[in-house]
Scaffold this motif. Sequence first.
Motif, short mmCIF file in Angstrom:
data_model
loop_
_atom_site.label_atom_id
_atom_site.label_comp_id
_atom_site.label_asym_id
_atom_site.label_seq_id
_atom_site.Cartn_x
_atom_site.Cartn_y
_atom_site.Cartn_z
N MET A 360 -7.85 3.34 5.52
CA MET A 360 -8.65 2.28 4.91
C MET A 360 -7.91 1.56 3.80
SD MET A 360 -12.35 4.14 4.42
CE MET A 360 -13.09 5.18 5.67
N LEU A 361 -6.82 2.15 3.31
CA LEU A 361 -6.22 1.69 2.07
C LEU A 361 -4.99 0.81 2.26
CD1 LEU A 361 -6.65 5.03 0.09
CD2 LEU A 361 -8.12 3.01 0.08
N TYR A 362 -4.72 0.39 3.49
CA TYR A 362 -3.61 -0.56 3.71
C TYR A 362 -4.15 -1.98 3.55
CZ TYR A 362 0.14 -3.21 5.84
OH TYR A 362 1.14 -4.12 6.07
N ASP A 363 -3.56 -2.74 2.67
CA ASP A 363 -4.06 -4.09 2.34
C ASP A 363 -3.39 -5.14 3.22
OD1 ASP A 363 -5.21 -6.28 1.17
OD2 ASP A 363 -4.79 -5.67 -0.89
N PHE A 364 -3.86 -5.22 4.45
CA PHE A 364 -3.26 -6.17 5.40
C PHE A 364 -3.37 -7.61 4.92
CE2 PHE A 364 -4.52 -9.27 8.66
CZ PHE A 364 -3.29 -9.50 9.23
N SER A 365 -4.53 -8.00 4.44
CA SER A 365 -4.73 -9.42 4.08
C SER A 365 -3.76 -9.83 2.98
CB SER A 365 -6.18 -9.67 3.66
OG SER A 365 -6.53 -8.86 2.55
#
Length: 635
Positions: A360-365
């Motif tokens: 959940m903690l990967y900041d793709f945007s």
Amino acid sequence: MRSRPSMFRSAAGRILPSLALGLAATLAPAAAAEPAAEAGAPRPAHAVAMHGKPDLPPGYGHFGYANPDAPKGGQVTYCVVGSFDNLNPFIIKSLRTTARGMIDVIFGNLVFEPLMTRNADEPFTVYGLLAESVEMDAARSYAEFHLDPDARWSDGRPVRPEDVIFTYQVFAEKGRPPYSARMDRIARLEKTGPHSVRFTFNERADREFPLIVALTPIVPEHAFDRETFDRTTLKPLTGSGPYTVAAVEPGERIVYERNPDYWGRDVPAKRGFDNYDRITIEYFLNANAKYEAFKKGICSIHAETDPVKRERGFDFPAVAAGDVVTETFESGVPPAVRGFLFNTRRAKFADRRVREALAMLYDFSWVNQNIYGGEFERTLSFWQGSELSALGRPAGPIERDLLAPYADRVDPAVMDGTYGAGETSPRDRAVLRAAMKTLTEAGFRLDGTTLRDPQGAPFGFEILTASATEERLAGVYRRTLERLGIAVTIRTLDDSQMQQRKQRYDFEVLIAQIGFSGSLSPGIEQRARWGSAAAAVEGSFNLAGVADPAVDAMIDAMLNAPDEEHYVAAVRALDRLLISGHYMVPMQHNTDEWLAYWSVLDHPEVTPLYGYQLPTWWHKQACNGGESPCPNPSQ
């Protein structure tokens, strides 16, 4: 998202608009789909398709994406990051530092060849090469290959059934995965004639296995010593391929020269291929050094996946002068999945809930906007953008039956097709709270600014990276992880160190790519990537250490699917399990295949289903009908 072609095609090769039409065109009674379409004993066939019938008929002239009139001559230099200390691609020692080109899915199988070869314009169909034909029954319980009487090794000796038998025996005794396990599915292997060899399969084999046998590279018995086969070597090896090793500078370059007596130049599957007189593969320590070498003309071709660098980095004089060409190619296959991969052999990643929270903690945007200029899409499925993907599709009846014994393994949102429907960011406090809630359910607790595991120890891990770009991506990920009290260190290794760590599974988290590219016909390679048996084998491609009976069952269902409907359902079910297992944190992809290359090179006008094919390119200034090499201005 740009639309991509369906995986299903008519016999004429026309892209069909939907799965339903594809099934209507390809499905037929089982016997009709096999090489022997009529009653009676099976007859030799020029090609075999995994499902349906081959697109190209007997007597076809060449693959549609190859130019049979391409000039022969000149030279090309491919460049890669890494090093090499071995020429034998079939052994465990130095598996990940074996010289490129000996067998190669990108540059071509320059030295060693299989019995049959794939057509890159079909999902999975093999056509004759060392074997001019094959026969098998409707059940695919055996496959008898008939070698081309003209097939020769580079030293002029004929390719014999004995060589095929030796190959399988020595691979089983001394080879590396997956070659070492192929005899496990063969009940009997025997010579049946001067040019024929027959494989009789046991109960462990599946419907795909005859095609895997067809694609296994063959080695000459007379040129290898069985006892020393598993030792690394830098001595040029004898193969049947179009090139021989001309020069070796360990760790720096390997040079291949075209064999003027290559036996297969007129085989239909090879017409328009292998057009250079000389192929050099240069090795560089890092991607920046490789890029600078391309700008100087040392490297002939450069593939760039970063759209920002494409826009800003290719403004040097050779581009302005037209000496370097940039071009985008279309591919009809799913993007390769790249992301942060967890080593589940480590106790800290054994709990799926922990992996889910970390995912959940990967900041793709943020990454997409600030690193890639908004040009990327989030990767959420292992077969994204194809009929095989579970993304956005609720599980159908066949999938539900397959997954019924493993219902607890699939997230409800993944099962009903709503997974990934809305974009989320860990900058949103709700996402952070959801991740923390999941970790709490797994026994973790936040102690001030430190996250502690169920045993009370501070929780953290190391991410291995192999380039400045990977290090930057890992840094972005670490920034979010630290907000939940997770201590992350980043270590950047050179290619040799990274490959050694991969081979021994000596890592906690690393950035990995699953395969060289996506596939429209996933098969036995999925066992090597996700199967329980591969998890315990040194040097396998199951880097995550996945050992789940549910995953094994879906792979078996896929490999034994009786028709397209069951095959697609099994792959989608596998996709749901892999997504729900959170074995890696997929990052992002861009579906364009973008190349820069020096203008002395050219390529066919047709791009096949699997994208551009470098072995079909040629040198524009090849002269004297290829009798002598021409100078390459890019050198």
